[in-house]
Design an enzyme around this catalytic site. Structure first.
Site, PDB file in Angstrom:
ATOM      1  CG  MET A 117     -11.411  -2.421   5.351  1.00 11.51           C
ATOM      2  SD  MET A 117      -9.853  -2.072   4.509  1.00 11.51           S
ATOM      3  CE  MET A 117      -8.920  -1.236   5.798  1.00 11.51           C
TER       4      MET A 117
ATOM      5  CG  HIS B  13      -3.931  -1.446  -1.546  1.00 17.96           C
ATOM      6  ND1 HIS B  13      -5.061  -2.150  -1.906  1.00 17.96           N
ATOM      7  CD2 HIS B  13      -4.300  -0.656  -0.499  1.00 17.96           C
ATOM      8  CE1 HIS B  13      -6.064  -1.815  -1.100  1.00 17.96           C
ATOM      9  NE2 HIS B  13      -5.627  -0.895  -0.244  1.00 17.96           N
TER      10      HIS B  13
ATOM     11  N   GLY C  80      -0.578   1.577   9.553  1.00 20.49           N
ATOM     12  CA  GLY C  80       0.141   1.360  10.803  1.00 20.49           C
ATOM     13  C   GLY C  80      -0.703   0.962  12.005  1.00 20.49           C
TER      14      GLY C  80
ATOM     15  CG  MET D  96     -11.079   3.694   2.396  1.00 16.34           C
ATOM     16  SD  MET D  96      -9.475   3.641   3.208  1.00 16.34           S
ATOM     17  CE  MET D  96      -8.417   3.676   1.770  1.00 16.34           C
TER      18      MET D  96
ATOM     19  CG  ASP E  82      -5.030   2.507   0.954  1.00 18.56           C
ATOM     20  OD1 ASP E  82      -6.034   1.776   0.866  1.00 18.56           O
ATOM     21  OD2 ASP E  82      -3.928   2.112   1.391  1.00 18.56           O
TER      22      ASP E  82
ATOM     23  CG  HIS F 261      -9.224   0.413  -0.216  1.00 18.48           C
ATOM     24  ND1 HIS F 261      -8.595   0.224   0.998  1.00 18.48           N
ATOM     25  CD2 HIS F 261     -10.555   0.477   0.073  1.00 18.48           C
ATOM     26  CE1 HIS F 261      -9.487   0.165   1.970  1.00 18.48           C
ATOM     27  NE2 HIS F 261     -10.685   0.323   1.433  1.00 18.48           N
TER      28      HIS F 261
ATOM     29  CG  ASP G 134      -6.180  -2.729   3.239  1.00 19.23           C
ATOM     30  OD1 ASP G 134      -5.107  -2.505   3.817  1.00 19.23           O
ATOM     31  OD2 ASP G 134      -6.781  -1.883   2.545  1.00 19.23           O
TER      32      ASP G 134
ATOM     33  CG  MET H 243      -8.076   7.432   2.758  1.00 20.01           C
ATOM     34  SD  MET H 243      -7.109   7.493   4.273  1.00 20.01           S
ATOM     35  CE  MET H 243      -6.342   5.885   4.208  1.00 20.01           C
TER      36      MET H 243
ATOM     37  CB  SER I  72      -0.901   0.024   1.221  1.00 16.73           C
ATOM     38  OG  SER I  72      -1.439   1.324   1.358  1.00 16.73           O
TER      39      SER I  72
ATOM     40  CB  SER J 297       3.593   0.292   8.266  1.00 16.55           C
ATOM     41  OG  SER J 297       2.508  -0.458   8.723  1.00 16.55           O
TER      42      SER J 297
HETATM   43  C1  DX5 Z   1      -6.136   1.746   5.646  1.00 14.07           C
HETATM   44  C2  DX5 Z   1      -5.713   1.366   4.255  1.00 14.07           C
HETATM   45  C3  DX5 Z   1      -4.666   0.344   4.223  1.00 14.07           C
HETATM   46  C4  DX5 Z   1      -3.363   0.764   4.867  1.00 14.07           C
HETATM   47  C5  DX5 Z   1      -2.644  -0.466   5.335  1.00 14.07           C
HETATM   48  O1  DX5 Z   1      -7.255   2.555   5.555  1.00 14.07           O
HETATM   49  O2  DX5 Z   1      -6.817   0.869   3.531  1.00 14.07           O
HETATM   50  O3  DX5 Z   1      -4.431  -0.097   2.895  1.00 14.07           O
HETATM   51  O4  DX5 Z   1      -2.548   1.495   3.994  1.00 14.07           O
HETATM   52  O5  DX5 Z   1      -1.552  -0.071   6.076  1.00 14.07           O
HETATM   53  P1  DX5 Z   1      -0.852  -1.070   7.109  1.00 14.07           P
HETATM   54  O6  DX5 Z   1      -0.409  -2.256   6.336  1.00 14.07           O
HETATM   55  O7  DX5 Z   1       0.278  -0.253   7.650  1.00 14.07           O
HETATM   56  O8  DX5 Z   1      -1.875  -1.422   8.148  1.00 14.07           O
HETATM   57 ZN    ZN Z   2      -6.429  -0.081   1.564  1.00 17.20          ZN
END
Ligand code: DX5
Ligand code: ZN
Length: 214
Positions: A136, A32, A144, A67, A34, A65, A174, A36, A7, A197
């Site tokens: 999720m 990946h 993180g 959000m 993300d 992804h 994820d 938001m 990600s 992370s």
């Molecule tokens: C959280 C994201 C994840 C995130 C995962 O909202 O959808 O993809 O980047 O990060 P780690 O692997 O650090 O939990």
């Molecule tokens: Zn994600």
């Protein structure tokens, strides 16, 4: 096939191209992405300009992804920006069908996602309608965070449904994925593990991915 999707949210954005090039050389199969909006989740990440840079530099297919609220307004633009798959949250919409249809018409893979507090049975009617589901294992919004253990039950349940119904829907997980839990997640039925992370903060990203695949 076991797949890891790093990600990019955890990348160093000042050195994004370099980091993407390292992923290009790694055993990861997807990147990946993300997105938001600060409304569906209490955080804002990035949008189309970053997506376009990623497309330019990444040789790995982009697993998007979303959000965001009203995904139906934006899914086509993410498809046009070069997404390999586009997923959005089931709990963000009254009816996922319009957005799914728009993605499908673009010839892009569809994915439905649920946060950890959403009843996994809500995916039942859609398992045969989408290419993948994303479970999720942390609350969407931040990298993180700590992996939520009840995800294992959800993976098992969805996997059982997929097998029973003879579907080929992929299961993606994820949040909080690392070298310690990856093997169990794959063994329980996950096909794709997203790791932010655990990859981007590792001293050797390729090696971290390799260990998760073992
Ligand atoms: C959280 C994201 C994840 C995130 C995962 O909202 O959808 O993809 O980047 O990060 P780690 O692997 O650090 O939990
Ligand atoms: Zn994600």
């Amino acid at each position: 096939m076991k797949q890891i999707a790093p990600s990019v949210l955890s990348a160093d954005f000042g050195h994004l191209a370099e980091q993407v090039h390292i992923i290009n050389e790694s055993p990861a199969t997807l990147l990946h992405v993300d997105v938001m909006d600060g409304v569906f989740v209490p955080n804002i990440s990035f949008g189309f300009p970053v997506m376009e840079s990623l497309r330019k530099h990444s040789t790995k297919p982009l697993d998007v992804h979303l959000m965001i609220v009203h995904p139906e307004k934006y899914v086509e633009r993410f498809c046009d920006a070069g997404a390999w798959s586009v997923g959005f949250h089931l709990e963000a919409v009254d009816d996922p069908r319009p957005a799914l249809e728009l993605i499908r018409r673009k010839g892009v893979r569809t994915c439905l996602t649920i946060n950890p507090d959403i009843d996994v049975h809500r995916l039942d009617p859609w398992l045969g309608e989408v290419d993948m589901v994303l479970l999720m294992s942390v609350f969407a919004g931040f990298g993180g965070q700590k992996f939520i253990e009840s995800t294992y039950d959800k993976i098992r349940y969805v996997k059982q449904q997929i097998v029973q119904r003879g579907l080929d829907t992929l299961i993606e997980v994820d949040g909080g994925v690392n070298e310690t839990n990856a093997a169990t997640l794959f063994a329980e039925g996950a096909d794709i593990l997203v790791a932010g992370s655990a990859v981007f903060h590792a001293p050797d990203m390729s090696e971290a991915i390799r260990r998760m695949l073992q």
